[in-house]
Design a protein around this motif. Structure first.
Motif, PDB file in Angstrom:
ATOM      1  N   VAL A  15      57.163   0.923  34.894  1.00 35.04           N
ATOM      2  CA  VAL A  15      56.195   0.302  33.974  1.00 35.04           C
ATOM      3  C   VAL A  15      55.234   1.361  33.442  1.00 35.04           C
ATOM      4  O   VAL A  15      54.972   1.424  32.234  1.00 35.04           O
ATOM      5  CB  VAL A  15      55.431  -0.842  34.683  1.00 35.04           C
ATOM      6  N   ASP A  73      57.566  -8.731  27.183  1.00 36.81           N
ATOM      7  CA  ASP A  73      57.555  -9.708  28.276  1.00 36.81           C
ATOM      8  C   ASP A  73      57.307 -11.127  27.762  1.00 36.81           C
ATOM      9  O   ASP A  73      57.835 -12.090  28.308  1.00 36.81           O
ATOM     10  CB  ASP A  73      56.493  -9.357  29.327  1.00 36.81           C
ATOM     11  N   GLU A  77      50.275  -0.466  26.375  1.00 31.45           N
ATOM     12  CA  GLU A  77      50.822  -1.563  27.179  1.00 31.45           C
ATOM     13  C   GLU A  77      51.038  -2.838  26.373  1.00 31.45           C
ATOM     14  O   GLU A  77      51.756  -3.733  26.777  1.00 31.45           O
ATOM     15  CB  GLU A  77      49.934  -1.850  28.385  1.00 31.45           C
ATOM     16  N   PHE A  88      57.155   3.577  30.979  1.00 32.33           N
ATOM     17  CA  PHE A  88      57.363   2.883  29.712  1.00 32.33           C
ATOM     18  C   PHE A  88      56.084   2.889  28.886  1.00 32.33           C
ATOM     19  O   PHE A  88      56.124   3.197  27.680  1.00 32.33           O
ATOM     20  CB  PHE A  88      57.831   1.447  29.959  1.00 32.33           C
ATOM     21  N   ASP A  89      54.969   2.567  29.503  1.00 30.52           N
ATOM     22  CA  ASP A  89      53.697   2.541  28.775  1.00 30.52           C
ATOM     23  C   ASP A  89      53.358   3.922  28.216  1.00 30.52           C
ATOM     24  O   ASP A  89      52.855   4.042  27.098  1.00 30.52           O
ATOM     25  CB  ASP A  89      52.570   2.038  29.670  1.00 30.52           C
ATOM     26  N   TYR A 126      52.809  -3.275  23.791  1.00 26.08           N
ATOM     27  CA  TYR A 126      54.219  -3.419  23.433  1.00 26.08           C
ATOM     28  C   TYR A 126      55.014  -3.997  24.602  1.00 26.08           C
ATOM     29  O   TYR A 126      55.837  -4.885  24.417  1.00 26.08           O
ATOM     30  CB  TYR A 126      54.809  -2.073  23.004  1.00 26.08           C
ATOM     31  N   ARG A 127      54.767  -3.493  25.793  1.00 21.12           N
ATOM     32  CA  ARG A 127      55.460  -4.014  26.976  1.00 21.12           C
ATOM     33  C   ARG A 127      55.115  -5.477  27.189  1.00 21.12           C
ATOM     34  O   ARG A 127      55.986  -6.308  27.441  1.00 21.12           O
ATOM     35  CB  ARG A 127      55.094  -3.203  28.218  1.00 21.12           C
ATOM     36  N   LYS A 128      53.836  -5.804  27.056  1.00 22.88           N
ATOM     37  CA  LYS A 128      53.424  -7.199  27.230  1.00 22.88           C
ATOM     38  C   LYS A 128      54.043  -8.088  26.165  1.00 22.88           C
ATOM     39  O   LYS A 128      54.427  -9.222  26.442  1.00 22.88           O
ATOM     40  CB  LYS A 128      51.903  -7.299  27.203  1.00 22.88           C
TER      41      LYS A 128
END
Length: 55
Positions: A7, A24, A17, A10-11, A19-21
């Motif tokens: 994680v 998700d 973050e 990726f961030d 984009y990751r959220k």
């Protein structure tokens, strides 16, 4: 490799973050792209003050 490490990696690679959220949360590619477009416009607005020559 632990999930926490991936994680963080990726961030770091993607830069934020949000984009990751968004992934998700199941956001579409267009919605994620709009984040980048907004960031790019903000960067251009800020950086234009410091350019010696115009774009």
């Amino acid at each position: 490799m632990s999930k926490k490490f991936l994680v963080i990696l990726f961030d770091l690679l993607i830069g934020d973050e949000r984009y990751r959220k968004g992934i998700d949360e199941g956001k579409s590619g267009a919605e994620l792209s709009s984040l980048w477009i907004d960031e790019n416009k903000a960067f251009k607005d800020i950086s234009s003050k410091y350019l010696i020559y115009g774009r």
